[in-house]
Design a protein around this motif. Structure first.
Motif, mmCIF file in Angstrom:
data_model
loop_
_atom_site.group_PDB
_atom_site.id
_atom_site.type_symbol
_atom_site.label_atom_id
_atom_site.label_comp_id
_atom_site.label_asym_id
_atom_site.label_seq_id
_atom_site.Cartn_x
_atom_site.Cartn_y
_atom_site.Cartn_z
ATOM 1 N N ALA A 84 0.846 -1.306 0.083
ATOM 2 C CA ALA A 84 0.001 -0.021 -0.029
ATOM 3 C C ALA A 84 0.967 1.363 -0.156
ATOM 4 O O ALA A 84 1.821 1.390 0.743
ATOM 5 N N GLN A 85 0.746 1.859 -0.909
ATOM 6 C CA GLN A 85 1.485 3.538 -0.844
ATOM 7 C C GLN A 85 1.001 4.296 0.096
ATOM 8 O O GLN A 85 -0.412 4.418 0.401
ATOM 9 N N ILE A 86 1.925 4.763 0.896
ATOM 10 C CA ILE A 86 1.401 5.384 1.838
ATOM 11 C C ILE A 86 1.185 7.042 1.413
ATOM 12 O O ILE A 86 1.771 7.533 0.583
ATOM 13 N N GLN A 87 0.030 7.478 1.979
ATOM 14 C CA GLN A 87 -0.485 8.855 1.476
ATOM 15 C C GLN A 87 0.254 9.771 2.251
ATOM 16 O O GLN A 87 0.124 9.879 3.440
ATOM 17 N N SER A 88 1.259 10.435 1.519
ATOM 18 C CA SER A 88 2.116 11.540 1.975
ATOM 19 C C SER A 88 2.573 12.618 0.979
ATOM 20 O O SER A 88 2.171 12.029 -0.082
ATOM 21 N N LEU A 254 -7.504 1.238 5.563
ATOM 22 C CA LEU A 254 -6.749 2.215 5.269
ATOM 23 C C LEU A 254 -7.375 3.640 4.833
ATOM 24 O O LEU A 254 -7.006 4.655 5.041
ATOM 25 N N LYS A 255 -8.391 3.541 4.110
ATOM 26 C CA LYS A 255 -9.131 4.751 3.863
ATOM 27 C C LYS A 255 -9.812 5.606 5.112
ATOM 28 O O LYS A 255 -9.605 6.763 5.043
ATOM 29 N N ARG A 256 -10.224 4.812 5.998
ATOM 30 C CA ARG A 256 -10.574 5.345 7.290
ATOM 31 C C ARG A 256 -9.417 6.259 7.894
ATOM 32 O O ARG A 256 -9.759 7.261 8.536
ATOM 33 N N LEU A 257 -8.337 5.338 7.964
ATOM 34 C CA LEU A 257 -7.182 5.871 8.643
ATOM 35 C C LEU A 257 -6.659 7.152 7.849
ATOM 36 O O LEU A 257 -5.832 7.836 8.280
ATOM 37 N N GLY A 258 -6.720 7.050 6.439
ATOM 38 C CA GLY A 258 -5.851 8.302 5.612
ATOM 39 C C GLY A 258 -4.614 7.725 5.340
ATOM 40 O O GLY A 258 -4.039 8.829 4.797
ATOM 41 N N THR A 259 -4.297 6.602 5.497
ATOM 42 C CA THR A 259 -2.863 6.323 5.313
ATOM 43 C C THR A 259 -2.709 5.675 3.833
ATOM 44 O O THR A 259 -1.527 5.620 3.613
ATOM 45 N N CYS A 260 -3.717 5.336 3.267
ATOM 46 C CA CYS A 260 -3.446 5.192 1.670
ATOM 47 C C CYS A 260 -4.840 5.537 1.084
ATOM 48 O O CYS A 260 -5.930 5.429 1.558
ATOM 49 N N SER A 261 -4.541 5.865 -0.374
ATOM 50 C CA SER A 261 -5.672 6.468 -1.105
ATOM 51 C C SER A 261 -6.490 4.905 -1.472
ATOM 52 O O SER A 261 -7.706 5.024 -1.892
ATOM 53 N N CYS A 262 -5.889 3.919 -1.713
ATOM 54 C CA CYS A 262 -6.206 2.725 -2.016
ATOM 55 C C CYS A 262 -6.709 2.632 -3.275
ATOM 56 O O CYS A 262 -7.645 1.998 -3.883
ATOM 57 N N LYS A 263 -6.408 3.547 -4.089
ATOM 58 C CA LYS A 263 -7.018 3.662 -5.472
ATOM 59 C C LYS A 263 -6.035 2.625 -6.294
ATOM 60 O O LYS A 263 -4.904 2.882 -6.867
ATOM 61 N N MET A 264 -6.568 1.538 -6.515
ATOM 62 C CA MET A 264 -5.871 0.403 -7.156
ATOM 63 C C MET A 264 -5.691 0.646 -8.602
ATOM 64 O O MET A 264 -4.518 0.074 -9.083
ATOM 65 N N GLU A 265 -6.417 1.306 -9.197
ATOM 66 C CA GLU A 265 -6.128 1.824 -10.507
ATOM 67 C C GLU A 265 -5.140 2.705 -10.928
ATOM 68 O O GLU A 265 -4.557 2.673 -11.874
ATOM 69 N N GLU A 266 -4.584 3.233 -9.769
ATOM 70 C CA GLU A 266 -3.600 4.155 -9.788
ATOM 71 C C GLU A 266 -2.341 3.154 -9.491
ATOM 72 O O GLU A 266 -1.117 3.756 -9.151
ATOM 73 N N GLY A 267 -2.497 1.953 -8.803
ATOM 74 C CA GLY A 267 -1.431 1.187 -8.249
ATOM 75 C C GLY A 267 -1.152 1.587 -6.885
ATOM 76 O O GLY A 267 -0.118 1.194 -6.351
ATOM 77 N N GLY A 294 -4.314 -6.129 -9.484
ATOM 78 C CA GLY A 294 -4.504 -4.860 -9.591
ATOM 79 C C GLY A 294 -5.911 -4.300 -9.262
ATOM 80 O O GLY A 294 -6.398 -3.002 -9.237
ATOM 81 N N SER A 295 -6.798 -5.168 -8.881
ATOM 82 C CA SER A 295 -8.155 -4.936 -8.133
ATOM 83 C C SER A 295 -8.795 -5.992 -7.381
ATOM 84 O O SER A 295 -8.179 -7.091 -7.540
ATOM 85 N N ILE A 296 -9.803 -5.615 -6.756
ATOM 86 C CA ILE A 296 -10.220 -6.401 -5.691
ATOM 87 C C ILE A 296 -10.946 -7.709 -6.486
ATOM 88 O O ILE A 296 -10.703 -8.874 -6.372
ATOM 89 N N ARG A 297 -11.603 -7.197 -7.663
ATOM 90 C CA ARG A 297 -12.152 -8.469 -8.328
ATOM 91 C C ARG A 297 -11.255 -9.414 -9.015
ATOM 92 O O ARG A 297 -11.475 -10.580 -9.252
ATOM 93 N N SER A 298 -9.946 -8.863 -9.512
ATOM 94 C CA SER A 298 -8.984 -9.475 -10.064
ATOM 95 C C SER A 298 -8.388 -10.504 -8.950
ATOM 96 O O SER A 298 -7.794 -11.659 -8.971
ATOM 97 N N VAL A 299 -8.326 -10.022 -7.615
ATOM 98 C CA VAL A 299 -8.049 -10.775 -6.653
ATOM 99 C C VAL A 299 -8.551 -12.125 -6.621
ATOM 100 O O VAL A 299 -8.104 -13.167 -6.454
ATOM 101 N N ALA A 300 -10.151 -12.147 -6.594
ATOM 102 C CA ALA A 300 -10.944 -13.211 -6.425
ATOM 103 C C ALA A 300 -10.738 -14.027 -7.673
ATOM 104 O O ALA A 300 -10.435 -15.349 -7.528
#
Lengths: 566, 521
Positions: A84-88, A254-267, A294-300
């Motif tokens: 997870a890329q850290i939002q900084s 992670l979104k609630r914490l604001g520690t990662c944007s979790c935009k999987m489409e941006e990697g 690269g996506s939740i659906r792909s994980v499954a």
């Protein structure tokens, strides 16, 4: 005590004497963000597949069907690693910006392109984000953690090594509780726990683009040095849906914490899955690793495919080799990755330019060196999804499914909470039903994005009140919502009034309407009296139609029964 | 003017302040001398143009009586492994021959900030891997002592053997090496083309050439001086070093460059208090240890004699000489060798021809590009250290080499701790085992073997991170400088340098001064 120092500020392009500059990387033709999707299939897929995004958001998982009979013979074991890329604002060890989509090689400091003589300086914000995440995942934060160099040659790894935490990570021994709920596969939600081995800080690499025809490679170092948290999970999962559910939960947290944007489409969040199969009672099978999903659906899908592939392979007399594979979203298969035939020896060694990272862990002791303060971060933790679901069930009496859906949809959750809070007479279950059933149905039917809908909690409350005091019924409510969402210049009340959609509750008036229907549908009445009670529904429907769905149907049913039984 | 070039910095500064002299005048003389001394090959690049500009700016400050301090207008040189913005920084390698950094090393920017004038970038062994300054892509650096170039200087008080200089010119490769890897910096200072030069000291690279060239070589405490911009050899041991002719000059430079730097996370956080040495230092009451393990085979009797004589002087000055034991010293060099090669393997990984430096014309594959670039850009010494280091770092070997070496390093560190804890203030040891070897003798052994001989007394200080200073004692029977070394506990530079200054005053090592008739007329 020699402790790690930090970038004083987490500000991109701070006046740190290392001006951000464009590196000379022999770009043979210019490339910019607007056309990079042509080259990057990951972005291409993201751009073109809106329904997929919607599905992802609405957390309804995949329609994949399980092969129940095969499943019994085989056991599958899945473990995830999440980057997870850290939002900084600035990178992990340099002052350059982390802005996604910046012009190629514009976010590159001397350190990022491994200019000789430059040294890493740890970004404090990243340490805090890592610890906050670790605490949310019930990890034990190490009072001292260490940085290591992991060596391998690749054009997008300018130093020839990645700075990571191998010997002693930032935090260890965590645990994640999450809900697995996939209508169609796991129609009933169930709880699952996955242990977290460690959470480590590390650098992201740059990006290489290979032009095979012209035999040239282009390197973009904007991503090089972006802070990553790597979450290493124990192999506690058993299928793709569980894996996807785990990732969904991590995204929520992670979104609630604001520690990662979790935009999987941006990697911003990437998943590696370790997968093996074995027959029950036998030892674990050889595992393969599917990289960079690269996506939740792909994980499954990737995990499911890989499990099925391994089973088929073994059943056909083959063997599984320990290899790294990647998920090809076009052909929907995992394929072996080239140039990974040889087993890499990463030649780890301690990073000599970063002293051990000390953090303050004991509340009772004064934090006299101004270290990152773990107890303080612990206090600042927001409510986590698991807690939200618990509250929804126990304080508001919602069922598990409703609790999961509301928790997954932050927008809905906020409205729910506001509506219920505004007027304690409102029934939480009714509110949740309207949001989950009526609202989501309308949003899906109109092919809208929930995030882009303008929803006012007061208006939803108004709608709930009209339902509760029987001004309208559920069917009308749906119609109101549809009109409200598509052209929300009016409040639900105004919409009802404009359309004259108020519910008919007057018993006398309803009795009159029912009598008329019974007269008109004498044939149906005849069948009913002959014992075919099923046709009763047709009569009810007729009343609904007659009243344009405005009738209070509960009353209608009583009246009809009474009239028929006379 | 010729004499001015060999005066102590303080005296030059007084003249500048008095208006008797202008920085640009000194600068021009220094640049001229730097170019004239080309036969010794001290400089990879003489930065005459930028030096002139810097000197003129300094002129202006003096004209307005607003100099930036004692170093304003003073010519300095910097080893070519410190990044200097706009000036090539080659590490004496083909790999970086075309590398022009766009930032300044912290030490250089601090020297610039106090007005020092950069005369040029000095020669070294490729990537500072060596102890002779003979493995440079730009050719070896030769010692001034006993060279024909020495004929331009006189010795004060005169050494008896000015005639013997001639012997060097007849036999091929008979000249004396400058020591290394900061040999260029040492010769730059020795010839008088600058008043001070920065070296780097990883295993003795500053002290070794200082010792062979009759100069002061200071290695400060690890973490006292920023490494930002120093192209690393061994990150955990590298320290910017200072080479000058006098202790006082080294102190002036140290005061200008020391102190915390946000760009180097390994620095000590403590604010640096500038060092001030008394005019008349004293050693009364000091306890000075002489470790018995610092008498390795091959130690020249003349060096031993130096040690005895200096001890005697110190005792006469009121210090107590205490024999001490540092039992793990003998393992230091092999331990150093392992750690050095591991870090080298890692640090050199970035030279792949992609972002900067040499790139061969090869488009077969990325791997092939790397391989050929690295093969061509590095000399054999560098390549072999990379190979060995990577072998040590393999998962199967890591415990056996790297981890063990780290443990031994700890033991060596503890040897020092024990000595300091037994009330020893300073340690006195040889710097090098002999006077400067002749080139042909020196190359009879390979680089690695030479390093393990040359660094034997200097390198433990790097392992422990303690400060050390090499200072000249007297000329050997060959007419070459002999030197000794003082080591001190971490951050005890003040006491160490005070003692060194006391010894300097007692010994009166000969000064070499450019003849009035020579070169610059």
């Amino acid at each position: 005590m020699r402790v790690c120092t930090y970038n004083t500020y987490d500000t991109a392009n701070a006046s740190d004497g290392e001006p951000v500059k464009i590196v000379k990387i022999y770009l043979k033709y210019p490339m910019n963000y607007t056309n990079c999707w042509k080259i990057n299939p990951c972005i291409k897929r993201w751009r073109e597949n809106k329904p997929y995004l919607r599905m992802l958001k609405h957390c309804f998982g995949t329609e994949a069907k399980s092969r129940a009979e095969t499943k019994k013979k085989w056991r599958s074991v899945v473990g995830l690693e999440i980057h997870a890329q850290i939002q900084s604002n600035s990178k992990l060890f340099s002052g350059s910006s982390t802005m996604y989509g910046s012009p190629i090689n514009s976010n590159v400091s001397f350190f990022d392109c491994a200019t000789p003589g430059t040294l890493p300086v740890l970004n404090k914000r990243c340490v805090e984000a890592g610890i906050l995440t670790a605490l949310a995942l019930s990890c034990k934060v190490n009072e001292v953690s260490l940085f290591d160099r992991k060596h391998y040659f690749y054009a997008d790894l300018p130093a020839g090594y990645q700075i990571t935490q191998q010997r002693q990570a930032l935090a260890i021994d965590g645990e994640l509780n999450f809900q697995v709920y996939t209508p169609g596969i796991h129609p009933r939600p169930y709880s699952k726990v996955s242990k977290i081995k460690q959470l480590q800080l590390e650098q992201d690499s740059g990006k290489s683009l290979h032009d095979l025809i012209a035999k040239r490679s282009l390197v973009d170092l904007n991503r090089a040095g972006i802070p990553l948290m790597e979450l290493v999970f124990e192999p506690d999962l058993s299928d793709g849906e569980e894996a996807a559910a785990l990732v969904k939960e991590i995204v929520l947290i992670l979104k609630r914490l604001g520690t990662c944007s979790c935009k999987m489409e941006e990697g911003a969040l990437r998943v590696d899955a370790n997968i093996s199969v074995n027959r029950p009672g036998e030892k674990l099978g050889t595992r393969t690793e599917v990289k960079n999903i690269g996506s939740i659906r792909s994980v499954a899908a990737a995990v499911k495919f890989e499990i099925d592939r391994q089973i088929t392979e073994i059943e056909n007399g083959g063997t599984i080799i320990n290899e790294t594979r990647s998920w090809d979203t076009e052909i929907r298969k995992t394929v072996p990755m080239r140039d990974k035939e040889e087993k890499q020896d990463y030649r780890f060694m301690p990073e000599p330019n970063l002293p051990p990272l000390h953090v303050h862990v004991t509340k009772e002791i004064k934090n006299k060196y101004g270290l990152v303060d773990v107890p303080l971060l612990q206090e600042s933790l927001p409510e986590l999804p698991e807690e939200t679901r618990y509250n929804l069930k126990n304080n508001f009496g919602l069922d598990s499914t409703a609790a999961i859906i509301l928790t997954n949809e932050n927008n809905l959750l906020n409205i729910f909470e506001a509506v219920v809070k505004e007027d304690s007479k409102r029934k939480p279950k009714l509110v949740s039903n309207i949001l989950i059933n009526q609202l989501l149905t309308v949003v899906n039917r109109k092919a809208l994005e929930l995030d882009t809908c303008i929803l006012n909690a007061q208006h939803i409350g108004e709608l709930v009140d009209m339902l509760q005091n029987k001004t309208i019924n559920l069917t009308t409510a749906e119609n109101v919502l549809e009109e409200y969402i598509t052209e929300s210049s009016m409040t639900p009340k105004q919409i009802v009034e404009k359309n004259n959609w108020t519910q008919i509750t007057d018993e006398h008036q309803l009795t009159q309407i029912c009598k008329n229907i019974l007269l008109q549908r004498a044939d149906v009445v005849k069948k009913y009296k002959a014992g075919k009670t099923k046709v009763f529904r047709a009569l009810v429907g007729a009343v609904a139609q007659e009243t344009k769905n405005r009738a209070d149907m509960a009353t209608v049913v009583n009246i009809l029964k009474k009239l028929l039984d006379e | 003017m010729n004499k001015i070039l060999s005066r102590p910095i303080k005296q030059v500064s007084n003249k500048l302040n008095a208006g008797e002299l202008k920085p640009s005048e000194i600068c021009r003389a220094a640049v001229k001398l730097a170019n004239a001394s080309k036969p010794l090959n001290a400089y990879i690049c003489v930065t005459g143009g930028s030096a002139e500009l810097q000197a003129q700016e300094s002129d202006a400050r003096y004209a307005e009586s607003q100099p930036l301090g004692t170093l304003d207008g003073i010519p300095i040189a910097i080893k070519d492994n410190f990044c200097t913005s706009g000036t090539a920084t080659t590490c004496a390698s083909l790999m970086l021959a075309n590398f022009v950094p766009e930032y300044d090393a912290t030490v250089y920017s601090r020297l610039k900030n106090v007005g020092a004038v950069l005369i040029g970038k000095t020669n070294l062994d490729q990537f500072a891997m060596g102890s002779g300054t003979i493995d440079s892509y730009f050719g070896p650096t030769k010692n001034l002592w006993k060279s024909t170039f020495m004929n331009n200087y006189f010795c004060h008080p005169s050494s008896e053997s000015e005639t013997s200089n001639k012997e060097t010119s007849d036999v091929p490769d008979n000249w004396h090496i400058a020591g290394g890897s900061s040999g260029g910096s040492a010769i730059a200072v020795a010839t008088g083309s600058c008043y001070a030069a920065l070296g780097s000291d990883t295993g003795g690279s500053t002290r070794n050439p200082a010792s062979y060239c009759g100069l002061v070589g200071l290695k400060p405490t690890y973490g006292l001086v920023s490494r930002h911009g120093l192209i690393p050899l061994v990150n955990s041991m590298d320290v910017p070093g200072i080479i000058t002719r006098k202790i006082d000059d080294a102190v002036l430079v140290l005061n200008a460059i020391a102190g915390p730097d946000d760009f180097d996370s390994t620095m000590l956080k403590k604010e640096f208090t500038p060092i001030e040495l008394p005019e008349c230092p004293s050693v009364d009451g000091l306890r000075i240890g002489i470790p018995k393990q610092y008498k390795p085979p091959g130690l020249n009797v003349e060096v031993e004699k130096c040690l005895l004589d200096v001890s005697k002087h110190l005792e006469e000055g009121g210090a107590k000489i205490v024999p001490v034991s540092m039992p793990h010293t003998e393992h230091s060099i092999v331990c150093y060798s392992v750690l050095n090669q591991c870090e080298v393997a890692s640090n050199m990984a970035r030279y792949d021809g992609i972002e900067f430096g040499l790139r061969v014309d090869q488009n077969e594959s990325t791997e092939q590009l790397y391989a050929e670039t690295r093969c061509k850009g590095f000399n054999e010494v560098v390549r072999s250290r990379i190979l060995t280091g990577n072998y040590f770092l393999l998962a199967e070997n890591y415990e056996n080499y790297f981890v063990r070496a780290m443990k031994v390093r700890r033991l060596i560190y503890e040897d020092f701790e024990k000595v300091w804890n037994s009330d020893i203030d300073l340690l006195l040891t040889p710097t090098t085992l002999t006077d400067a070897p002749r080139y042909r003798e020196f190359i009879s052994m390979d680089n690695q073997t030479q390093c393990s001989i040359q660094d034997v007394c200097t390198q433990p200080a790097n392992m422990a991170g303690v400060p050390a200073v090499s200072f000249p004692v007297r000329l050997s029977s060959n007419g070459l400088p002999l030197s000794l070394q003082l080591m001190a506990p971490v951050l005890h530079e003040q006491q160490m340098l005070t003692t060194a200054k006391w010894i300097e005053q007692v010994l009166q090592f000969p000064e070499i001064v450019l003849k009035d008739s020579s070169l610059l007329m």
